[in-house]
Motif scaffolding. Structure first.
Motif, mmCIF file in Angstrom:
data_model
loop_
_atom_site.group_PDB
_atom_site.id
_atom_site.type_symbol
_atom_site.label_atom_id
_atom_site.label_comp_id
_atom_site.label_asym_id
_atom_site.label_seq_id
_atom_site.Cartn_x
_atom_site.Cartn_y
_atom_site.Cartn_z
ATOM 1 N N PHE A 109 0.772 -1.207 -0.138
ATOM 2 C CA PHE A 109 0.184 -0.071 0.017
ATOM 3 C C PHE A 109 0.921 1.159 -0.049
ATOM 4 O O PHE A 109 1.920 1.402 0.704
ATOM 5 C CB PHE A 109 -0.928 0.169 1.234
ATOM 6 N N THR A 452 -4.582 -12.966 -5.214
ATOM 7 C CA THR A 452 -4.793 -14.379 -4.558
ATOM 8 C C THR A 452 -4.872 -13.840 -2.978
ATOM 9 O O THR A 452 -4.461 -13.060 -2.807
ATOM 10 C CB THR A 452 -3.564 -15.219 -4.788
ATOM 11 N N LEU A 453 -5.412 -14.942 -2.212
ATOM 12 C CA LEU A 453 -5.453 -14.711 -0.716
ATOM 13 C C LEU A 453 -4.036 -14.550 -0.141
ATOM 14 O O LEU A 453 -3.905 -13.635 0.759
ATOM 15 C CB LEU A 453 -6.166 -15.783 -0.069
ATOM 16 N N ALA A 454 -2.966 -15.326 -0.642
ATOM 17 C CA ALA A 454 -1.879 -15.044 -0.278
ATOM 18 C C ALA A 454 -0.919 -13.760 -0.629
ATOM 19 O O ALA A 454 -0.559 -13.236 0.267
ATOM 20 C CB ALA A 454 -0.909 -16.167 -1.041
ATOM 21 N N LEU A 456 -2.980 -11.045 -0.928
ATOM 22 C CA LEU A 456 -3.472 -9.889 -0.085
ATOM 23 C C LEU A 456 -2.818 -10.268 1.373
ATOM 24 O O LEU A 456 -2.604 -8.988 2.048
ATOM 25 C CB LEU A 456 -4.916 -10.170 -0.276
ATOM 26 N N ALA A 457 -2.900 -11.191 1.899
ATOM 27 C CA ALA A 457 -2.236 -11.554 3.264
ATOM 28 C C ALA A 457 -0.609 -10.932 3.193
ATOM 29 O O ALA A 457 -0.162 -10.893 4.331
ATOM 30 C CB ALA A 457 -2.198 -12.831 3.566
ATOM 31 N N MET A 459 1.626 -12.905 2.207
ATOM 32 C CA MET A 459 2.549 -13.979 2.787
ATOM 33 C C MET A 459 3.042 -14.912 1.758
ATOM 34 O O MET A 459 2.574 -15.063 0.709
ATOM 35 C CB MET A 459 1.421 -14.987 3.566
ATOM 36 N N GLN A 461 3.645 -17.776 -0.520
ATOM 37 C CA GLN A 461 2.693 -19.099 -0.830
ATOM 38 C C GLN A 461 3.700 -20.264 -0.745
ATOM 39 O O GLN A 461 3.989 -20.696 -2.225
ATOM 40 C CB GLN A 461 1.763 -18.871 -1.942
ATOM 41 N N MET B 226 -15.478 -10.038 1.343
ATOM 42 C CA MET B 226 -14.829 -10.416 -0.037
ATOM 43 C C MET B 226 -15.184 -11.784 -0.462
ATOM 44 O O MET B 226 -15.505 -12.747 0.341
ATOM 45 C CB MET B 226 -13.114 -10.128 0.135
ATOM 46 N N LEU B 280 -8.881 -6.052 5.756
ATOM 47 C CA LEU B 280 -9.089 -7.071 4.829
ATOM 48 C C LEU B 280 -7.795 -7.891 4.838
ATOM 49 O O LEU B 280 -7.882 -9.208 4.771
ATOM 50 C CB LEU B 280 -9.584 -6.832 3.713
ATOM 51 N N GLN B 281 -6.654 -7.368 5.084
ATOM 52 C CA GLN B 281 -5.346 -8.196 5.050
ATOM 53 C C GLN B 281 -5.322 -8.851 6.176
ATOM 54 O O GLN B 281 -4.743 -10.105 6.078
ATOM 55 C CB GLN B 281 -4.281 -7.113 4.859
ATOM 56 N N ALA B 284 -7.420 -12.052 5.504
ATOM 57 C CA ALA B 284 -6.728 -12.792 4.571
ATOM 58 C C ALA B 284 -5.706 -13.613 5.449
ATOM 59 O O ALA B 284 -5.441 -14.868 5.182
ATOM 60 C CB ALA B 284 -6.208 -11.818 3.413
ATOM 61 N N ARG B 285 -5.055 -13.094 6.290
ATOM 62 C CA ARG B 285 -3.899 -13.842 7.087
ATOM 63 C C ARG B 285 -4.717 -14.830 8.051
ATOM 64 O O ARG B 285 -4.223 -15.867 8.244
ATOM 65 C CB ARG B 285 -3.175 -12.719 7.983
ATOM 66 N N VAL B 287 -7.369 -16.559 7.429
ATOM 67 C CA VAL B 287 -7.771 -17.603 6.394
ATOM 68 C C VAL B 287 -6.670 -18.280 6.095
ATOM 69 O O VAL B 287 -6.363 -19.428 6.001
ATOM 70 C CB VAL B 287 -8.578 -16.946 5.219
ATOM 71 N N PHE B 288 -5.531 -17.439 5.824
ATOM 72 C CA PHE B 288 -4.211 -17.767 5.404
ATOM 73 C C PHE B 288 -3.780 -19.069 6.549
ATOM 74 O O PHE B 288 -3.321 -20.223 6.418
ATOM 75 C CB PHE B 288 -3.067 -17.104 5.319
ATOM 76 N N ARG B 295 -4.993 -20.675 0.113
ATOM 77 C CA ARG B 295 -3.794 -19.763 0.217
ATOM 78 C C ARG B 295 -3.820 -19.037 -1.341
ATOM 79 O O ARG B 295 -3.646 -18.059 -1.440
ATOM 80 C CB ARG B 295 -2.521 -20.328 0.584
ATOM 81 N N GLY C 97 -5.719 -24.015 -3.939
ATOM 82 C CA GLY C 97 -4.638 -24.199 -3.218
ATOM 83 C C GLY C 97 -3.270 -24.742 -4.277
ATOM 84 O O GLY C 97 -2.326 -25.057 -3.508
#
Lengths: 471, 371, 98
Positions: A109, A452-454, A456-457, A459, A461, B226, B280-281, B284-285, B287-288, B295, C97
Motif C-alpha cells: 500500500f 490471491t489470498l496469499a 493480499l495476506a 504471505m 505461498q 470479500m 481485509l489483509q 486474509a491472514r 484464512v491463510f 492460500r 491451493g
C-alpha cells in the motif's frame, strides 16, 4: 520476487505506463516530485507502444513510425527520476489516495498526494453469437501478439468490424507476411450523414492521409465486404465458420481465426472504484469520467489522462499526460523549475491533437446490431449470461446492472464487467425504454483485478503449504 | 396527492420487505418506501448467513421463529433464495476457547435451547475437513445455513408486491409525522397516510426514531466482505471463529465468501463506503492460517453494506414506547439477515392482533432509556 | 493458430505445458507462447465447462487464465515466460491451493 516500491509515500503515483502515464510521470518527476509509475505489463509502452523495448519486429516500417515514436518518451520517463515498476498490478485506490498494488506475489500500500490514472482504453465489447469460441480474438489481441512476439495468424483469417485499428492491424499482419482471407466491414454507411459536418476538421489531421494510405494498402491485397449487417462465429469447440449478412445476403466462410474490433472505450474500472464520477457519452457510447480542464476528477487529488479520460488517441494521450503531470507540479511544487511547455501551450497542443476526433467518433459509431445482442448470445463471458437471461430478468423486475445481480451473475466474474458492462447498460436501457445514463453501471469496488489470498495476506505461498490440499 | 394505505413501511431491506409481505398475507394493503431500491444496502450485500448459532439470548426466540420461516421459504416466496442448511460451525482455536463453548452450550441448555451442540476435534474435522488441525472443537447448529441475500430480499419484495403491497423505490421518505391519529409520510409527489408506520430504515432508521422523540444509541457501520472466484466444493457448513473476526462460507456455485465484521468507512449521505484493506489483509491472514487450502484462491470482489449497530448489539424491535401505531424494526447490528423472515411475521402479527407469543421483550426500544 | 516471424532472433526459453516441453522466446507472455505452441491449449470454464482461448491479450478478459508454477487463475497474457516455467491448462474449476 521483484522489489516493491521503495517508499510508502509519494508526491505523485501514476497508474499505467502508456503514452499518458509516461508523459505524466516524466513531467512530475522532471520537476523534482517523488513519482512512482506503476504498470502491470512486463515493459513500458501501454498498448500502442507495447513491447517497444523487446519487440522482435525490428525493421522500422513494419510497425510504422507512430509505433517507434514512443521510444523518446520512454527514454524521457526513465531519465526523469521517476521510479518505474513493471509487473505491478494496481488493484485498489480510494478517496484517501491510498493505492494498493500487487507486485512480486505480495501486496503493498502506498499513499500519494496526487494520483494520475492513465489506464487507457480497452476494446469495445463485440457480442455476436459465438464470440466466446476459441479462435475468436480481438484485433487488439492479434496486434499485441504481433508487436510483442512477432506472431501472425496462421490459417484462414477473417477480420470483422470497423475503425482505424482494424485497418492498421490488417496492414501490419500483411507486412509481416501473414495472410488475411477476408475483411468484413461493419461500418454503417448512414453514419456519413452525421459525420460529414466534421469532415473538414478531420481533413487537416495526420489521421486522414494515414488512414487513406492504410486502407489502400490493405484493399490492394485483401477482399473487403462492406455493409455487413449481421455476423456470427460458428463451430464445435472452436471457431470453424463465420456467417455474415451483407446487402441482404447471408454468406458463410470457413475460418481458423476471427479477429473482431469495433473501436475502443475508456477503461473505467479503477477510476470508478475510487469513486470518480462518470457520465455517459452519447457520441462515443461509453462512460467517461467528468473532468475539469486540468483533467482533475470529482475526487480531490485524482486526475485522469490518456484514453481513460475519453478516447482521443496516442498523440492526445501524451499531451493529456503532460497536463496532468504539470497540474500536479503546480499544486505540489509551485516554485519548482519547469523545463517543459507551459499549461497554455499544452492546452493548445491538446486542442490540436483532439481535432478531427468527432468525425471519427461519428463515422465509426458501431451500429445497434453489434452493441445490443439478442437471443442466446453471451453477454457476460465470465458467468456465461445471455442477452435473453438479462431481458428475462428485466421482465420480472431487474431495473439496473446492480439490481440484476439479484437475478443473474452478470458482471460478477473476474473481468468485473469490462467485457459486458457497456452491453448490459445499453441492453437494459433499451429493454426498459430509458437512457443509459438513467440505467447506470455496475458499482465497482477494489480489488479491480483479482488477487490471491496469499498476495493480499502478503504471505509467501510456499510449495509445501500449497500442496496441503483437501482431496 | 394523499394516498391512503393500511400501513406505511419505511425501508426496503429484508426486514421492511418481509413485514410488507406478512402484512399483505394478513390482508393489509401497505406501502413500502425505499430511497434506493430493495436490498441496495446491507440486506442485499451481507454474508447471507442463516444463523441461530452464537446469538444473544434476547434474540434467540425470534431467531428460532425465523428459522421456521426459512425452512418453508420456497413455498412462501416461490423462490429457493439459494437457501441451504448444511449447518453453521463455530470453531474454537484453543482449549480456552473450547471451554467457553462448553459453558455457553450448558447455559443455553439450562434456558431450554438445544440448537447449539458442543463438538470435539473429530466431529469438527468431519464437518470441516479443511480447518487447521490445531483446532480442538467448537459448536455446531445443524439447522443453520446460508442464502443469497440480494435474491432473498428481492424475492420478498416481489412477492409482497404481487399480493398488493405498493412498492415505491427511488424516492426517500420524508416529513414523517402524526396528524389526526394518522401517520403521514411524504415520498416524491405523494403523501402516504396510514394508521400504522413501521420504521425499518436500517442505517437511516435512527434518524427517524430520533425525530419522533425516541433517540436510540445507534451508529452507522459497514461490515466488509470479500469473495473468491469459483473453486471446487471443499466446505459445506458456514464457519465462524470464536476468537478472531472471521466468517467463511462456500456457495453452491463454488465461490467462497470471507467476512467477519471488519468495518469499512460508511458515507450514509451518498450511500458509499471506503474499504479498509489493511483490515481485509488481517482477514486474509486469518484464512491463510486456518485454511491453508485457500492460500492460492483468488479474491474477485470486496464490498461493504451500510447498516445500523446499536450500543448493545441488539435490534430495536417492537412497538414504540411513545406513539400509537408506530413500530420499530432496525438496528440489527450485523446479524439481521436470518431474523428478517421471522421478524416480518412477528411484526405483522403484532400489528394485526396487538400481540405476539414470540418473546421479544429484550428488544424494546425503551431499554436504553431505562439503562 | 499463430506463427512466428522468421526474423525473430530472441533467445529461446524452455517451458512445460502440461508436462510437454515447449520452446518459447524471451519476452513472450505465457499466452503468446501457448498460442504459438501448436498444442491444444484450450481451457474450460468453471461455469459450464465451455472451451476458451485468450481473447483480449491485454489483461481485461480473463479468458487466458492458467496455472503457472502451481498458482492457479493467473492471467497468462500478463506474465512473461521464464526458463523451466510449468504451465497447466485449467479445466473447469481449478483446485484451490494449487
Amino acid at each position: 520476487m521483484s522489489a516493491g516500491p521503495t517508499r510508502s509515500e509519494y508526491d505523485v503515483v501514476v497508474v499505467g505506463a502508456g503514452p499518458a502515464g509516461l508523459a505524466a510521470a516524466a513531467t512530475a518527476a522532471g520537476a523534482g516530485l517523488s513519482t512512482l509509475l506503476l504498470d502491470e505489463n512486463a515493459g513500458p509502452g501501454g498498448q500502442v507502444w507495447r513491447a517497444i523495448d523487446t519487440t522482435p519486429v525490428r525493421a522500422p516500417d513494419l510497425l510504422g513510425r507512430d509505433y517507434w515514436a514512443g521510444a523518446g518518451l520512454v527514454a524521457e520517463a526513465r531519465a526523469s527520476g521517476a521510479e518505474i515498476l513493471q509487473g505491478a498490478t494496481v488493484w485498489g485506490l480510494d478517496r484517501n489516495l491510498e493505492v494498493a498494488v500487487s507486485i512480486g506475489g505480495g501486496s503493498r500500500f502506498v499513499t500519494a498526494r496526487r494520483v494520475v490514472l492513465a489506464t487507457g482504453a480497452l476494446e469495445r465489447p463485440f457480442p455476436i453469437p459465438g464470440w466466446t469460441l476459441p479462435g475468436v480474438l480481438t484485433a487488439g489481441a492479434a496486434q499485441t501478439l504481433l508487436k510483442s512476439s512477432g506472431l501472425v495468424p496462421e490459417g484462414r483469417t477473417v477480420l470483422a468490424g470497423q475503425g482505424p485499428l482494424l485497418w492498421l492491424l490488417a496492414a501490419q499482419i500483411l507486412r509481416l507476411g501473414g495472410g488475411i482471407d477476408l475483411i468484413l466491414d461493419t461500418a454503417e454507411r448512414a453514419n456519413w450523414r452525421q459525420a460529414w459536418r466534421y469532415a473538414p476538421g478531420f481533413l487537416f489531421t495526420p489521421y486522414f492521409a494515414k488512414g487513406l494510405a492504410l486502407m489502400r494498402e490493405v484493399r490492394a491485397k485483401v477482399r473487403v465486404v462492406s455493409g455487413v449487417t449481421a455476423l456470427s462465429a460458428e463451430g464445435d469447440g472452436r471457431v470453424e465458420r463465420v456467417a455474415y449478412t451483407a446487402g441482404g445476403r447471408r454468406e458463410t466462410v470457413p475460418v481458423d481465426t476471427l479477429l473482431l474490433h469495433q473501436g475502443v472505450v475508456p477503461n473505467v474500472n479503477l477510476a470508478m472504484a475510487a469513486g470518480v464520477k462518470h457520465a455517459w457519452d452519447p457520441i462515443q457510447l461509453c462512460w467517461a469520467p467528468v473532468l475539469d480542464e486540468t483533467l482533475a476528477t470529482s475526487v480531490p487529488g485524482i486526475a485522469i489522462a490518456g484514453d481513460g479520460a475519453g478516447i482521443g488517441g496516442a498523440p492526445a494521450a501524451v499531451v493529456r499526460g503532460r497536463i496532468a503531470g504539470l497540474a500536479a507540479v503546480e499544486a505540489l511544487a509551485p516554485t519548482a523549475v519547469r523545463r517543459g511547455p507551459s499549461m497554455e501551450t499544452l492546452r493548445v497542443a491538446r486542442d490540436r491533437a483532439e481535432r478531427g476526433r468527432r468525425f471519427l467518433d461519428l463515422l465509426f459509431r458501431p451500429s445497434r446490431a453489434f452493441r445490443i445482442p439478442d437471443g442466446d448470445t453471451v453477454v457476460c463471458r465470465c458467468e456465461e449470461v445471455t442477452a435473453r437471461d438479462i431481458r428475462d430478468a428485466v421482465a420480472i423486475g431487474a431495473t439496473g446492472p446492480n439490481q440484476l445481480k439479484a437475478y443473474r451473475r452478470a458482471g460478477m466474474g473476474p473481468c468485473q464487467g469490462r467485457l459486458c458492462g457497456l452491453t448490459v447498460t445499453e441492453l437494459m436501457a433499451e429493454a426498459r425504454g430509458m437512457t443509459p445514463e438513467e440505467i447506470g453501471y455496475y458499482r465497482l469496488r477494489p480489488p479491480v483485478k483479482p488477487i490471491t489470498l496469499a498476495e493480499l495476506a502478503d504471505m509467501p505461498q510456499s510449495e509445501s503449504a500449497v500442496r496441503a490440499v483437501v482431496r | 396527492m394523499t394516498v391512503r394505505r393500511d400501513a406505511i413501511i419505511v425501508g426496503g431491506g429484508i426486514h421492511g420487505c418481509s413485514t410488507a409481505l406478512h402484512l399483505a398475507l394478513r390482508g393489509f394493503r401497505p406501502v413500502l418506501i425505499e430511497k434506493d431500491y430493495a436490498g441496495r444496502h446491507a440486506s442485499g450485500v451481507n454474508a447471507g448467513g442463516v444463523r441461530q448459532l452464537a446469538r444473544h439470548v434476547a434474540e434467540i426466540p425470534l431467531s428460532i421463529r425465523s428459522m421456521d420461516v426459512w425452512e418453508g421459504i420456497e413455498d412462501l416466496l416461490g423462490d429457493s433464495c439459494g437457501f441451504e442448511n448444511a449447518g453453521q460451525v463455530l470453531v474454537a482455536e484453543d482449549a480456552a476457547e473450547l471451554d467457553a463453548c462448553r459453558t455457553r452450550v450448558a447455559d443455553l441448555n439450562l434456558r431450554g435451547f438445544d440448537h447449539e451442540e458442543l463438538i470435539d476435534a473429530a466431529e469438527l474435522r468431519r464437518l470441516v475437513p479443511a480447518v487447521a488441525e490445531t483446532c480442538p472443537g467448537g459448536i455446531v447448529s445443524r439447522r443453520d445455513g446460508a442464502a443469497e441475500p440480494a435474491r432473498t430480499t428481492t424475492a420478498f419484495r416481489r412477492r409482497a408486491e404481487s399480493l398488493g403491497c405498493l412498492i415505491r423505490e427511488g424516492v426517500a421518505a420524508s416529513n414523517v409525522r402524526r396528524e389526526g391519529g394518522q401517520w403521514r409520510v411524504d415520498a416524491g409527489a405523494e403523501t402516504y397516510e396510514a394508521p400504522v408506520l413501521v420504521n425499518a430504515a436500517g442505517a437511516w432508521a435512527g434518524r427517524i426514531a430520533a425525530a419522533l422523540g425516541e433517540p436510540v444509541p445507534v451508529e452507522t457501520v459497514a461490515p466488509m466482505l470479500m469473495i473468491t472466484s469459483r473453486v471446487p466444493a471443499f466446505i459445506r457448513p458456514v464457519v465462524i471463529l470464536r476468537g478472531r473476526k472471521l466468517s467463511f462460507k462456500q456457495f453452491a456455485n463454488g465461490t467462497v465468501l470471507i467476512g467477519g465484521g471488519h468495518l469499512a468507512t460508511p458515507y450514509p449521505d451518498t450511500g458509499e463506503t471506503v474499504l479498509d484493506w489493511r483490515k481485509l489483509q488481517e482477514s486474509a491472514r486469518t484464512v491463510f492460517d486456518l485454511f491453508p487450502v485457500m492460500r492460492g484462491a483468488t479474491i474477485v470482489r470486496a464490498w461493504a453494506g451500510i447498516e445500523a449497530r446499536t450500543r448493545d448489539d441488539l435490534p430495536v424491535f417492537g412497538p414504540s414506547a411513545r406513539h400509537e401505531g408506530l413500530f420499530h424494526q432496525f438496528g440489527f447490528s450485523l446479524h439481521g439477515f436470518q431474523l428478517g423472515p421471522g421478524a416480518g411475521a412477528v411484526m405483522a402479527e403484532m400489528i394485526a392482533t396487538g400481540h405476539t407469543n414470540t418473546p421479544i421483550d429484550g428488544l424494546r426500544i425503551d431499554r436504553f432509556a431505562r439503562a | 493458430m499463430f506463427k512466428r516471424l522468421q526474423a525473430d532472433t530472441r533467445k529461446p526459453v524452455g517451458i512445460f505445458v502440461d508436462g510437454t516441453a515447449v520452446t518459447a522466446r524471451e519476452g513472450d507472455t505465457v499466452s503468446a507462447a501457448l498460442l504459438a505452441s501448436g498444442l491444444d491449449v484450450r481451457r474450460t470454464t468453471a461455469v459450464s465447462g465451455a472451451p476458451r482461448l485468450p481473447y483480449c491479450m491485454m489483461g481485461v478478459c480473463f479468458d487466458c487464465l492458467v496455472t503457472v508454477d502451481g498458482t492457479g487463475n493467473r492471467q497468462g497474457c500478463l506474465i512473461t515466460v521464464r526458463e523451466g516455467m510449468r504451465i497447466e491448462i485449467q479445466k473447469g474449476k481449478r483446485e484451490i491451493g494449487r
